[in-house]
Design a protein around this motif. Sequence first.
Motif, PDB file in Angstrom:
ATOM      1  N   ASP A   1       8.521   9.889   7.054  1.00 32.93           N
ATOM      2  CA  ASP A   1       8.917  10.613   5.845  1.00 32.93           C
ATOM      3  C   ASP A   1       8.854  12.108   6.125  1.00 32.93           C
ATOM      4  OD1 ASP A   1       6.316  11.603   5.257  1.00 32.93           O
ATOM      5  OD2 ASP A   1       5.815   9.859   4.036  1.00 32.93           O
TER       6      ASP A   1
ATOM      7  N   GLU B   1       6.639   6.280  -2.707  1.00 36.07           N
ATOM      8  CA  GLU B   1       7.000   4.876  -2.956  1.00 36.07           C
ATOM      9  C   GLU B   1       8.464   4.734  -3.404  1.00 36.07           C
ATOM     10  OE1 GLU B   1       4.693   2.329  -2.494  1.00 36.07           O
ATOM     11  OE2 GLU B   1       6.210   0.846  -3.031  1.00 36.07           O
TER      12      GLU B   1
ATOM     13  N   LYS C   1      10.910   3.503  -0.925  1.00 37.68           N
ATOM     14  CA  LYS C   1      10.774   2.207  -0.247  1.00 37.68           C
ATOM     15  C   LYS C   1      11.727   1.204  -0.899  1.00 37.68           C
ATOM     16  CE  LYS C   1       7.230  -0.983   0.053  1.00 37.68           C
ATOM     17  NZ  LYS C   1       5.810  -1.379   0.008  1.00 37.68           N
TER      18      LYS C   1
ATOM     19  N   GLY D   1       2.615   6.626   6.481  1.00 36.00           N
ATOM     20  CA  GLY D   1       1.737   5.763   5.693  1.00 36.00           C
ATOM     21  C   GLY D   1       2.345   4.378   5.500  1.00 36.00           C
ATOM     22  N   GLY D   2       1.822   3.664   4.509  1.00 32.67           N
ATOM     23  CA  GLY D   2       2.266   2.296   4.269  1.00 32.67           C
ATOM     24  C   GLY D   2       3.727   2.199   3.868  1.00 32.67           C
ATOM     25  N   VAL D   3       4.250   3.225   3.211  1.00 31.69           N
ATOM     26  CA  VAL D   3       5.661   3.191   2.807  1.00 31.69           C
ATOM     27  C   VAL D   3       6.548   3.168   4.052  1.00 31.69           C
ATOM     28  CG1 VAL D   3       7.484   4.620   1.773  1.00 31.69           C
ATOM     29  CG2 VAL D   3       5.343   4.225   0.523  1.00 31.69           C
TER      30      VAL D   3
ATOM     31  N   ASP E   1       6.000  -0.195   6.000  1.00 32.78           N
ATOM     32  CA  ASP E   1       6.597  -1.383   5.376  1.00 32.78           C
ATOM     33  C   ASP E   1       8.117  -1.413   5.526  1.00 32.78           C
ATOM     34  OD1 ASP E   1       4.104  -2.200   4.560  1.00 32.78           O
ATOM     35  OD2 ASP E   1       4.588  -2.315   2.424  1.00 32.78           O
TER      36      ASP E   1
ATOM     37  N   THR F   1      -0.599   6.839   9.548  1.00 37.62           N
ATOM     38  CA  THR F   1      -1.227   8.164   9.387  1.00 37.62           C
ATOM     39  C   THR F   1      -1.995   8.323   8.077  1.00 37.62           C
ATOM     40  OG1 THR F   1       0.794   9.067   8.419  1.00 37.62           O
ATOM     41  CG2 THR F   1       0.551   9.278  10.825  1.00 37.62           C
ATOM     42  N   THR F   2      -2.059   7.260   7.264  1.00 36.16           N
ATOM     43  CA  THR F   2      -2.974   7.307   6.104  1.00 36.16           C
ATOM     44  C   THR F   2      -4.102   6.313   6.389  1.00 36.16           C
ATOM     45  OG1 THR F   2      -1.851   5.533   4.884  1.00 36.16           O
ATOM     46  CG2 THR F   2      -1.130   7.784   4.427  1.00 36.16           C
TER      47      THR F   2
ATOM     48  N   SER G   1      -2.200  -1.771   5.990  1.00 43.59           N
ATOM     49  CA  SER G   1      -0.792  -2.173   6.036  1.00 43.59           C
ATOM     50  C   SER G   1      -0.184  -2.245   7.432  1.00 43.59           C
ATOM     51  CB  SER G   1       0.047  -1.254   5.148  1.00 43.59           C
ATOM     52  OG  SER G   1      -0.040   0.082   5.562  1.00 43.59           O
TER      53      SER G   1
ATOM     54  N   LYS H   1       2.892  -7.840   7.440  1.00 39.84           N
ATOM     55  CA  LYS H   1       3.639  -7.915   6.169  1.00 39.84           C
ATOM     56  C   LYS H   1       4.534  -6.688   6.078  1.00 39.84           C
ATOM     57  CE  LYS H   1       0.669 -10.648   3.153  1.00 39.84           C
ATOM     58  NZ  LYS H   1      -0.147 -10.634   1.928  1.00 39.84           N
TER      59      LYS H   1
ATOM     60  N   THR I   1      -5.395  12.426  12.237  1.00 42.36           N
ATOM     61  CA  THR I   1      -4.286  12.630  11.289  1.00 42.36           C
ATOM     62  C   THR I   1      -4.799  12.590   9.841  1.00 42.36           C
ATOM     63  OG1 THR I   1      -3.711  10.276  11.227  1.00 42.36           O
ATOM     64  CG2 THR I   1      -2.519  11.638  12.829  1.00 42.36           C
TER      65      THR I   1
ATOM     66  N   THR J   1      -5.335  15.864   7.488  1.00 42.93           N
ATOM     67  CA  THR J   1      -4.310  16.574   6.702  1.00 42.93           C
ATOM     68  C   THR J   1      -3.951  15.831   5.418  1.00 42.93           C
ATOM     69  OG1 THR J   1      -2.618  15.508   8.060  1.00 42.93           O
ATOM     70  CG2 THR J   1      -3.249  17.765   8.675  1.00 42.93           C
TER      71      THR J   1
HETATM   72  P1  NAD Z   1       2.411   6.538   1.581  1.00 40.38           P
HETATM   73  O1  NAD Z   1       3.012   5.963   2.772  1.00 40.38           O
HETATM   74  O2  NAD Z   1       3.308   6.875   0.440  1.00 40.38           O
HETATM   75  O3  NAD Z   1       1.566   7.810   1.992  1.00 40.38           O
HETATM   76  C1  NAD Z   1       0.929   8.555   0.996  1.00 40.38           C
HETATM   77  C2  NAD Z   1       1.335  10.032   1.042  1.00 40.38           C
HETATM   78  O4  NAD Z   1       0.637  10.650   2.109  1.00 40.38           O
HETATM   79  C3  NAD Z   1       2.815  10.277   1.292  1.00 40.38           C
HETATM   80  O5  NAD Z   1       3.212  11.344   0.464  1.00 40.38           O
HETATM   81  C4  NAD Z   1       2.873  10.702   2.751  1.00 40.38           C
HETATM   82  O6  NAD Z   1       3.930  11.593   3.020  1.00 40.38           O
HETATM   83  C5  NAD Z   1       1.540  11.381   2.923  1.00 40.38           C
HETATM   84  N1  NAD Z   1       0.961  11.319   4.269  1.00 40.38           N
HETATM   85  C6  NAD Z   1       0.914  10.259   5.090  1.00 40.38           C
HETATM   86  N2  NAD Z   1       0.170  10.546   6.162  1.00 40.38           N
HETATM   87  C7  NAD Z   1      -0.224  11.826   6.039  1.00 40.38           C
HETATM   88  C8  NAD Z   1      -1.041  12.669   6.808  1.00 40.38           C
HETATM   89  N3  NAD Z   1      -1.643  12.248   7.929  1.00 40.38           N
HETATM   90  N4  NAD Z   1      -1.241  13.945   6.388  1.00 40.38           N
HETATM   91  C9  NAD Z   1      -0.681  14.372   5.213  1.00 40.38           C
HETATM   92  N5  NAD Z   1       0.063  13.601   4.425  1.00 40.38           N
HETATM   93  C10 NAD Z   1       0.287  12.327   4.825  1.00 40.38           C
HETATM   94  O7  NAD Z   1       1.290   5.577   0.954  1.00 40.38           O
HETATM   95  P2  NAD Z   1       0.152   4.669   1.583  1.00 40.38           P
HETATM   96  O8  NAD Z   1      -0.946   4.736   0.587  1.00 40.38           O
HETATM   97  O9  NAD Z   1      -0.110   4.967   2.987  1.00 40.38           O
HETATM   98  O10 NAD Z   1       0.807   3.214   1.541  1.00 40.38           O
HETATM   99  C11 NAD Z   1       1.169   2.613   0.333  1.00 40.38           C
HETATM  100  C12 NAD Z   1       2.211   1.563   0.625  1.00 40.38           C
HETATM  101  O11 NAD Z   1       1.656   0.583   1.495  1.00 40.38           O
HETATM  102  C13 NAD Z   1       2.698   0.823  -0.597  1.00 40.38           C
HETATM  103  O12 NAD Z   1       4.101   0.740  -0.560  1.00 40.38           O
HETATM  104  C14 NAD Z   1       2.104  -0.569  -0.466  1.00 40.38           C
HETATM  105  O13 NAD Z   1       2.897  -1.566  -1.040  1.00 40.38           O
HETATM  106  C15 NAD Z   1       2.033  -0.708   1.029  1.00 40.38           C
HETATM  107  N6  NAD Z   1       1.029  -1.658   1.515  1.00 40.38           N
HETATM  108  C16 NAD Z   1       1.416  -2.581   2.420  1.00 40.38           C
HETATM  109  C17 NAD Z   1       0.497  -3.467   2.932  1.00 40.38           C
HETATM  110  C18 NAD Z   1       0.914  -4.450   3.972  1.00 40.38           C
HETATM  111  O14 NAD Z   1       0.129  -5.333   4.336  1.00 40.38           O
HETATM  112  N7  NAD Z   1       2.119  -4.337   4.494  1.00 40.38           N
HETATM  113  C19 NAD Z   1      -0.840  -3.416   2.528  1.00 40.38           C
HETATM  114  C20 NAD Z   1      -1.211  -2.444   1.601  1.00 40.38           C
HETATM  115  C21 NAD Z   1      -0.267  -1.559   1.099  1.00 40.38           C
END
Ligand code: NAD
Length: 347
Positions: free
Chosen positions: A42, A73, A76, A104-106, A109, A129-130, A137, A142, A169, A172
């Motif tokens: 992203d 989200e 996605k 991150g998870g978005v 996935d 990176t989250t 995730s 999945k 990571t 940040t």
């Molecule tokens: P995300 O991917 O939206 O990341 C959260 C925010 O953090 C975003 O704005 C992103 O740009 C920012 N970001 C990411 N890494 C960063 C970093 N190192 N430094 C600064 N900013 C950063 O959200 P998320 O919480 O990582 O993931 C949520 C998603 O994961 C949902 O869509 C959920 O459905 C999915 N999920 C999937 C599984 C699976 O088993 N596949 C499990 C749990 C959640």
Amino acid sequence: MKKIRVNTSTPYDVLIERDILRSCGKIIADTVKSRHAVIISDDTVNSLYGSTVKKSMEENGFRVSVFEFPHGEQSKNLETLSRIYDFLCEENITRSDILVALGGGVVGDITGFAAATFLRGTGFIQIPTTLLAQIDSSVGGKTAVDLKGGKNLVGAFRQPELVICDSNTLKTLNPEFLSDGMAEAIKYGMIRDEKLFDLIASHNIENVDEIIDDMVYRCIDIKREVVEHDEFDTGERMILNFGHTLGHAVEGYYNYSTYTHGCGVAVGMAMITKKFCSGEIYNKLVKCLENYKLPVSVPVSVKKLLPFCAKDKKRSSGNISYIVCRETGKAEIIRTTVEDFNALMGE
Ligand code: NAD
Ligand code: GLY
């Protein structure tokens, strides 16, 4: 470097080390045969880490192009997925080439789903990176995108070929997203590991960095164990959904705009524990969630949340499964009818 081998239908390693991003190109080159890759990320993550990953891969002989989409989200979805497919066609990606999910998870996935479906399957690497993506995730295969009708409604199981976790990571990351991931870490402690729970409970959001490497390792190892026993989510894997049935209801009731996934899960774990467990375990859980600035209740009656539980993916023909931890580190899967669940929770 710490390494966890995940023995699923296609086995792979999860590598955990601070600053590993700088040398990820060599590790990827040692893992895959192809030297043609697309990094999918992203805008936020690409601007922070995209050039480090691209440079390291290019130094190790990869031809790399980058596909970036707006963070959040709301990206996605099928529209972003369609743009990814078009980009992969333009780049002449073949089945043996690799998609690298950097984010991150978005990102993980949607990239995983693209890898599962484009040409009926391409290679796929996760660089989460989250905190949520590192401990949840990115491991377990999945993958999904959202539809207008709900989250993660179209998906596939597709294990990555490698997962690379760099806890640097996380520095940040916006603190809210760190809290979000902590809800899942607390979940792992509650369902499988009292020592992990106690370690987390003896820290807080300000000083969690002191334990993050051990914590990430332990959480991933728990996920590994569960996923190895039930890769396709037909039984034991459901314990990973502790707090999620009510958590998804909280997210859904507020239209996915007020409570993040982690906050929903925190409230869900607290609600189910309050209902079914001793005051001692409830108080312990609540204190731990509060250490990480997570909510433990919402200003809406359970009755109003229950219709949203019925929409949960974990229901099947009028039945619902929910998870209860009567002791720290031990999870029970309870299957019941939606009516009985509503009666139990609503009374
Ligand atoms: P995300 O991917 O939206 O990341 C959260 C925010 O953090 C975003 O704005 C992103 O740009 C920012 N970001 C990411 N890494 C960063 C970093 N190192 N430094 C600064 N900013 C950063 O959200 P998320 O919480 O990582 O993931 C949520 C998603 O994961 C949902 O869509 C959920 O459905 C999915 N999920 C999937 C599984 C699976 O088993 N596949 C499990 C749990 C959640
Ligand atoms: N995040 C739940 C699972 O992977 O099953």
